[in-house]
Design a protein around this motif. Sequence first.
Motif, short mmCIF file in Angstrom:
data_model
loop_
_atom_site.label_atom_id
_atom_site.label_comp_id
_atom_site.label_asym_id
_atom_site.label_seq_id
_atom_site.Cartn_x
_atom_site.Cartn_y
_atom_site.Cartn_z
N GLY A 51 28.82 44.88 32.49
CA GLY A 51 30.07 43.97 32.29
C GLY A 51 30.51 44.35 30.81
N GLN A 96 31.20 32.40 28.82
CA GLN A 96 32.41 32.50 29.55
C GLN A 96 33.26 31.37 29.33
OE1 GLN A 96 33.54 34.60 31.62
NE2 GLN A 96 31.59 36.00 32.23
N SER A 111 34.20 39.53 33.20
CA SER A 111 33.03 39.50 34.00
C SER A 111 31.83 40.14 33.59
CB SER A 111 33.34 39.98 35.55
OG SER A 111 33.60 41.40 35.56
N CYS A 112 30.61 39.71 33.88
CA CYS A 112 29.22 40.38 33.61
C CYS A 112 28.31 39.97 34.80
CB CYS A 112 28.97 39.98 32.20
SG CYS A 112 28.17 38.19 32.20
N SER A 113 27.32 40.83 34.64
CA SER A 113 26.05 40.47 35.49
C SER A 113 24.85 40.88 34.85
CB SER A 113 26.12 40.79 36.76
OG SER A 113 26.56 42.25 36.79
N SER A 132 28.18 36.54 37.05
CA SER A 132 29.52 36.08 35.87
C SER A 132 29.48 34.62 35.87
CB SER A 132 30.65 36.99 35.98
OG SER A 132 31.40 37.21 34.87
#
Lengths: 258, 258
Positions: A51, A96, A111-113, A132
């Motif tokens: 992400g 975030q 977003s990220c994971s 996220s």
Amino acid sequence: MTYCLGIITRSGLVIGADSRTNAGVDYISKYRKLFNFSLPGQRVVLLCTSGNLSITQAVLTALQRDLRTADCENLHTIPSMYDIACYIGEKVRDVQDRERPWLDRDQIDASCSLLLGGQVMGGDPELYLIYSQGNFIQATEETPFLQIGETKYGKPILDRLLDYETTVDSAAKCALLSIDSTMKSNISVGPPINLVMYRANSFVMKHQLQLQLGDRFLRTVRSEWEVALRTAFDGVSDIDWDHHSDNNVVDYHSLELD
Amino acid sequence: MTYCLGIITRSGLVIGADSRTNAGVDYISKYRKLFNFSLPGQRVVLLCTSGNLSITQAVLTALQRDLRTADCENLHTIPSMYDIACYIGEKVRDVQDRERPWLDRDQIDASCSLLLGGQVMGGDPELYLIYSQGNFIQATEETPFLQIGETKYGKPILDRLLDYETTVDSAAKCALLSIDSTMKSNISVGPPINLVMYRANSFVMKHQLQLQLGDRFLRTVRSEWEVALRTAFDGVSDIDWDHHSDNNVVDYHSLELD
């Protein structure tokens, strides 16, 4: 894009990741996405990220700072993998909270994971996917793998070949072929490939490798796989058209939509 | 979702499609997505549709109406595959023009795409992908397949096994395995599978089949493929961890991000 996957089987864990990051197609670079936070002999903690790179780097830095801060709970002191997943989820939420308003303003995807795999002395090996939003899911015996990033190209081989009873050595080979399939089909996923294999209850990261572009072993595996795949393909029955001739495709100028 | 693919090789054309349509996960139904507009002995014209069903049905109806209207240019009179692609693109634009304002108002996705394959007497077999905007691309010798819908799961097998010199019979088998892989990995793609194979310069659609859920042949092919795949997998070299032990995963608590 990115492709990372984690596999958990009865005998251990495998985690693999590519190293390509892109902002559009004209800014492509290499970033490592697989990190080892283990404490040999006591716990194995592995993390993969995908992400927005500014978000995931900030999360990693926060984790690292806690490790260096006296009396601060961190990846080496938290008592279970579940609690480590909660703790990382909190870090994701902190970052975030701080970054999202600025990125949202310019419609930048924040977003990220993350994949988290490992084992803390006293517990079993566990594998998590942290979203996220900071919430997470855990891999189970029924679905022994988790993927993040560009996940679709590499999923069929996992669906066909993997289950919880697969040996951890086979799981590592399967992970490598899953990543190689993704690299072949999608240019946004690329080498070097990082791959680690952890044997349950060993509490040491003994098996890890990095395969560069053009690596001899990677070339060998790809060519062996393609030859074997073609043999497999040739061995499958040809289509028996005659036995299915009653079932016709709609002949459109004589039939209405059915 | 949908998965359709077309393959063009030196010896002919293959087109395949699943039949699952969904509006969310709780409204899943079967719709045929592969249609035959051929005029036996003179031309073969095959169409596959994906995307918003109200849009693609409206396009098909417009094509059919022209076939029934005296003195109207249509799929049986237009002189080449290229011109047929232009003509279908125009129909897509007409329908989009009429429907888009109403769908956009409620953020409903109006996009669609179509595969067009066939051969008109006097020309070669050709394969096109027509986009929602009415423009289109053509498959070439270098990239002899085109996909629409849920394309990623089924792409690795095509990338590994197909080229322009592949026999049309092998291409059909490859298309079937590509669809089967997609169905196994994604529940939004499902049977019955429609598959057609066209031999270049025959101007007749002789080979077509529809495989229902649980079809014996489909079960046989899947199980043969999975057994052969496992044999292929077992034959690939195991990972040689020792030869790569110098290249370690970043040990995060001792190193900065590199």
